[in-house]
Design a protein around this motif. Structure first.
Motif, short mmCIF file in Angstrom:
data_model
loop_
_atom_site.label_atom_id
_atom_site.label_comp_id
_atom_site.label_asym_id
_atom_site.label_seq_id
_atom_site.Cartn_x
_atom_site.Cartn_y
_atom_site.Cartn_z
N GLY A 1 -11.32 -17.53 0.44
CA GLY A 1 -10.39 -17.26 -0.54
C GLY A 1 -11.29 -16.86 -1.93
O GLY A 1 -11.23 -16.37 -2.76
N ASN A 2 -12.30 -17.05 -2.05
CA ASN A 2 -13.10 -16.46 -2.83
C ASN A 2 -13.88 -15.24 -2.83
O ASN A 2 -14.55 -14.37 -3.95
N VAL A 3 -13.27 -14.97 -2.14
CA VAL A 3 -13.90 -13.40 -2.05
C VAL A 3 -14.05 -11.82 -2.88
O VAL A 3 -14.79 -11.43 -2.84
N TRP A 4 -12.52 -11.85 -3.81
CA TRP A 4 -11.68 -11.41 -4.53
C TRP A 4 -12.92 -11.37 -6.10
O TRP A 4 -12.96 -10.63 -6.93
N LEU A 5 -13.99 -12.77 -5.97
CA LEU A 5 -14.84 -12.49 -7.37
C LEU A 5 -16.16 -11.99 -7.11
O LEU A 5 -16.74 -11.87 -8.22
N LYS A 6 -16.10 -11.64 -5.38
CA LYS A 6 -17.02 -10.73 -5.24
C LYS A 6 -17.69 -8.89 -5.39
O LYS A 6 -18.42 -8.57 -5.18
N TYR B 1 -14.97 -6.40 -6.32
CA TYR B 1 -14.05 -6.37 -7.89
C TYR B 1 -12.80 -5.46 -6.97
O TYR B 1 -11.90 -5.20 -8.04
N ASN B 2 -13.74 -4.01 -6.42
CA ASN B 2 -12.89 -3.28 -6.12
C ASN B 2 -11.33 -3.66 -4.90
O ASN B 2 -10.66 -2.85 -4.79
N LEU B 3 -11.13 -5.13 -4.70
CA LEU B 3 -10.01 -5.61 -3.60
C LEU B 3 -8.96 -5.92 -4.61
O LEU B 3 -7.75 -5.27 -4.30
N LEU B 4 -8.67 -5.77 -6.07
CA LEU B 4 -7.88 -5.59 -7.06
C LEU B 4 -7.81 -4.92 -7.98
O LEU B 4 -8.77 -4.81 -8.48
N LYS B 5 -6.57 -4.71 -8.16
CA LYS B 5 -7.03 -3.52 -10.08
C LYS B 5 -7.64 -4.50 -11.08
O LYS B 5 -7.11 -5.89 -11.04
N PRO B 6 -7.89 -3.58 -11.96
CA PRO B 6 -8.36 -4.93 -12.89
C PRO B 6 -7.34 -6.21 -13.75
O PRO B 6 -7.70 -7.68 -14.38
N SER B 7 -5.84 -5.71 -13.88
CA SER B 7 -4.66 -6.60 -14.38
C SER B 7 -4.71 -7.35 -13.48
O SER B 7 -4.39 -8.81 -13.76
N ARG B 8 -5.26 -7.63 -12.31
CA ARG B 8 -4.59 -8.47 -11.26
C ARG B 8 -5.93 -9.02 -11.04
O ARG B 8 -5.69 -10.74 -10.90
N PHE B 9 -6.80 -8.81 -11.09
CA PHE B 9 -8.06 -9.77 -11.00
C PHE B 9 -7.78 -10.47 -12.35
O PHE B 9 -8.08 -11.55 -12.32
N ILE B 10 -7.91 -9.92 -13.42
CA ILE B 10 -7.77 -10.80 -14.83
C ILE B 10 -6.55 -12.04 -14.81
O ILE B 10 -7.14 -12.78 -14.87
N ASP B 11 -5.41 -11.44 -13.94
CA ASP B 11 -4.27 -12.71 -14.19
C ASP B 11 -4.71 -13.97 -12.69
O ASP B 11 -4.76 -15.16 -13.12
N ALA B 12 -6.03 -12.77 -11.81
CA ALA B 12 -6.49 -14.14 -10.20
C ALA B 12 -7.35 -15.08 -11.75
O ALA B 12 -6.89 -16.16 -11.06
N LEU B 13 -8.27 -14.44 -12.34
CA LEU B 13 -9.52 -15.30 -13.06
C LEU B 13 -8.41 -16.52 -13.97
O LEU B 13 -8.82 -17.87 -14.00
N ARG B 14 -7.12 -16.32 -14.68
CA ARG B 14 -6.30 -16.89 -15.74
C ARG B 14 -5.65 -17.99 -14.49
O ARG B 14 -5.35 -19.05 -15.07
N LEU B 15 -4.95 -17.81 -13.27
CA LEU B 15 -4.57 -18.84 -12.19
C LEU B 15 -5.92 -19.65 -11.47
O LEU B 15 -5.59 -20.65 -11.89
N ARG B 16 -6.37 -18.72 -11.83
CA ARG B 16 -7.65 -19.75 -10.77
C ARG B 16 -8.37 -20.78 -11.75
O ARG B 16 -9.25 -22.27 -11.39
N THR B 17 -8.47 -20.49 -13.23
CA THR B 17 -8.65 -21.62 -14.65
C THR B 17 -7.78 -22.36 -14.93
O THR B 17 -8.37 -23.19 -16.24
N ASN B 18 -7.08 -21.88 -14.94
CA ASN B 18 -4.95 -22.49 -15.46
C ASN B 18 -5.20 -22.10 -16.44
O ASN B 18 -5.26 -22.82 -17.67
N THR B 19 -5.56 -21.06 -17.31
CA THR B 19 -5.35 -20.37 -18.60
C THR B 19 -4.06 -19.04 -18.64
O THR B 19 -4.11 -19.06 -19.04
N PHE B 20 -3.15 -19.06 -17.45
CA PHE B 20 -1.73 -18.74 -17.25
C PHE B 20 -1.06 -19.18 -18.21
O PHE B 20 -1.12 -20.40 -18.62
N GLY B 21 -0.97 -18.19 -18.98
CA GLY B 21 0.64 -18.51 -20.08
C GLY B 21 1.82 -19.74 -20.20
O GLY B 21 2.63 -18.95 -20.27
#
Length: 122
Positions: free
Chosen positions: A17-22, A24-44
């Motif tokens: 579940g955490n492989v995408w954190l290490k 970075y090429n697994l997700l597009k940059p915008s998807r990576f940022i969205d995933a971080l926001r979802l994981r940290t409960n800061t999504f809009g």
């Protein structure tokens, strides 16, 4: 914040579940940022936005029945339920088509029922 950090123990030991954190090429940059926001409960969501502006009404923008949190959007909102089911069925069909080229694919049987409503005269 108290609302953040919940579930960090659940995620911390999960290698898959955490492989995408290490990697970075697994997700597009915008998807990576969205995933971080979802994981940290800061999504809009409205609940998150109301932390900065107390005037924001936190009711869900679609169903207006519950506060708009990630949990509500992903599990409870009747508006998004149909979208989730449709996406699930689309992914299931796509995978079945790919797998059926080399393997035999079985589907769970489904039963469709016709619901008849009978009103009683008082």
């Amino acid at each position: 914040m108290r609302s953040q950090g919940h579930g960090d123990k659940d995620f911390s030991g999960e290698k898959v579940g955490n492989v995408w954190l290490k990697e970075y090429n697994l997700l597009k940059p915008s998807r990576f940022i969205d995933a971080l926001r979802l994981r940290t409960n800061t999504f809009g969501t409205k609940t998150v936005l109301s932390r900065a502006d107390k005037v924001i009404h936190v009711a869900c923008r679609r169903c207006h029945a519950h506060p708009e949190t990630l949990g509500h959007i992903l599990r409870l909102c009747q508006y998004t339920k149909g979208l989730r089911i449709r996406r699930h069925d689309m992914v299931k069909s796509h995978l079945a088509n790919k797998l059926s080229r080399n393997s035999e694919v079985f589907f769970e049987p489904t039963i469709k029922l016709e619901v008849i409503c009978i009103s009683r005269a008082s």
